[in-house]
Design a protein around this motif. Structure first.
Motif, short mmCIF file in Angstrom:
data_model
loop_
_atom_site.label_atom_id
_atom_site.label_comp_id
_atom_site.label_asym_id
_atom_site.label_seq_id
_atom_site.Cartn_x
_atom_site.Cartn_y
_atom_site.Cartn_z
N PHE A 88 34.79 49.41 29.27
CA PHE A 88 34.63 47.98 29.00
C PHE A 88 33.79 47.83 27.75
CE2 PHE A 88 35.58 47.96 33.50
CZ PHE A 88 36.34 46.80 33.67
N THR A 91 34.59 41.78 25.96
CA THR A 91 35.72 41.24 26.73
C THR A 91 36.98 42.12 26.60
OG1 THR A 91 36.29 39.87 24.85
CG2 THR A 91 34.96 38.84 26.58
N VAL A 93 38.92 45.65 27.49
CA VAL A 93 38.89 46.81 28.39
C VAL A 93 40.06 47.74 28.04
CG1 VAL A 93 40.03 45.49 30.24
CG2 VAL A 93 38.95 47.64 30.79
N ARG A 107 37.47 45.39 39.28
CA ARG A 107 36.31 45.65 38.42
C ARG A 107 36.16 44.57 37.37
NH1 ARG A 107 36.06 51.69 36.20
NH2 ARG A 107 34.16 50.89 35.24
N SER A 108 37.28 44.13 36.81
CA SER A 108 37.22 43.09 35.77
C SER A 108 36.71 41.79 36.36
CB SER A 108 38.60 42.87 35.15
OG SER A 108 39.10 44.09 34.68
N ARG A 111 33.04 41.76 36.92
CA ARG A 111 32.28 41.67 35.67
C ARG A 111 32.40 40.29 35.03
NH1 ARG A 111 31.28 46.29 32.10
NH2 ARG A 111 31.06 48.07 33.45
N LEU A 113 35.25 38.89 34.01
CA LEU A 113 36.26 38.96 32.95
C LEU A 113 37.60 38.48 33.51
CD1 LEU A 113 35.27 42.36 31.33
CD2 LEU A 113 34.94 40.07 30.37
N LEU A 186 40.40 40.23 27.57
CA LEU A 186 40.10 39.32 28.68
C LEU A 186 39.17 38.21 28.19
CD1 LEU A 186 39.65 42.12 31.38
CD2 LEU A 186 41.73 40.91 30.71
#
Ligand SMILES: Cc1cc2nc3c(=O)[nH]c(=O)nc-3n(C[C@H](O)[C@H](O)[C@H](O)COP(=O)(O)OP(=O)(O)OC[C@H]3O[C@@H](n4cnc5c(N)ncnc54)[C@H](O)[C@@H]3O)c2cc1C
Length: 293
Positions: A88, A91, A93, A107-108, A111, A113, A186
């Motif tokens: 990451f 923004t 990934v 995971r996004s 976070r 995102l 993202l």
């Protein structure tokens, strides 16, 4: 066979493919190659191409049905730590092609995102998801791809920016190459509402479809322009129709579920039956969304 001399640590012969696919059906690959990194992948693919062998790339096999007789060629699988790497940066990934996509989505979201949550509940690897331009009613992965790293059959590995990828409905146009990684762009979002949206999309999907734990490959047919394939099949009364251990799902008619003792041929027979009925009674020629190897 001389093509794989020296590649023994990463090449198996007569490797069963059933445990590597969501359906859990079908025979073996004549060769299964699991390169540990990009240079090994490039070397293996160069040899396969030079030897003029048929080859395929396998992700989680969530969109693949392997025939009972297996695949008489080379199956490449990007499995192992180098293929699961995710980085990451603000923004952006970047994920290696073997990374588990549902985990990346979670995971996004955690976070803060936004972008990938629209694909909640779709199983697969990053490579498979990009290759298929996976998606649903809230959008497709192409909406958030920035670039894709690709190995072509000439042995060249290079990034392809989004403008250079002919994404379409359940296709990226990236044929005859191996996706080794993808970068997603993202957007910052508040975690709580984002998590809620993710959960809502996930629940909606799972209320309407077979659970991920069932043996299936998601939607069998692409939606024709006239009407969603599931609706067409449902209207023709095909829900519950069976061939051996394969059944057209009672929850979603575009899913064919299989019992552990099913044969891949049962699924293929049922696909043909459904396709014939739709063609005969509506004049619509359904196209497969899944790959049959
Ligand atoms: C329960 C369930 C629900 C599903 N729901 C959806 C949905 O809502 N929307 C949707 O779009 N799909 C859905 N699918 C289908 C599936 O999740 C997607 O097609 C996904 O993209 C498959 O990823 P995979 O890694 O399993 O690819 P695989 O099934 O292994 O491969 C799919 C294709 O991609 C190619 N491929 C795989 N990895 C690479 C790579 N690294 N480089 C080049 N080519 C590669 C393969 O050769 C094959 O042609 C569902 C499947 C299941 C089982």
């Amino acid at each position: 066979m001389p093509w794989c001399d020296g590649l023994e640590p990463i090449c198996r012969t007569d490797a069963p493919l059933a445990p590597l696919t969501w359906y859990g059906l079908g025979g073996a690959a004549r060769w299964l190659v699991t390169p540990r990194d990009e240079p090994e992948l490039a070397e293996a693919l160069r040899r396969v191409v030079d030897a003029k062998l048929p080859w395929r790339v396998l992700g989680r096999g969530a969109n693949v049905l392997v025939r009972d007789e297996g695949f008489d060629g080379v199956v490449i699988r990007l499995d192992g730590p180098a293929w699961e790497h995710v980085a990451f940066s603000d923004t952006i990934v970047t994920a290696a092609a073997g990374a588990d996509f549902p985990k990346l989505v979670k995971r996004s979201v955690e976070r803060g995102l936004a972008g990938l949550e629209r694909l909640a509940g779709i199983p697969g690897t990053v490579g498979g998801i990009v290759r298929m331009n996976a998606g649903g009613k809230y959008g497709n992965v192409a909406d958030v791809v920035d670039s894709v790293r690709v190995l072509n059959t000439s042995g060249v590995i290079k990034p392809r920016p989004i403008d250079d990828i002919p994404f379409g409905y359940r296709t990226s146009g990236l044929h005859d190459c191996v996706i080794t990684a993808a970068t997603f762009r993202l957007q910052r979002a508040d975690v709580d509402p984002l998590r809620e949206r993710f959960q809502q999309i996930w629940k909606e999907k799972h209320a309407a479809q077979e659970p991920v734990s069932t043996r299936s490959a998601g939607c069998i047919f692409k939606n024709p322009p006239q009407k969603p394939a599931g609706k067409l099949l449902d209207e023709l009364g095909l829900k519950g129709e069976r061939r051996g251990g394969a059944t057209i799902s009672a929850r979603h008619a575009n899913f064919i579920v299989a019992t552990p003792d099913a044969r891949a041929q049962d699924v293929i027979d049922l696909i043909q039956h459904a396709k014939d009925r739709v063609q005969r009674e509506t004049g619509i020629a359904l196209e497969l969304e899944i790959d049959i190897w």
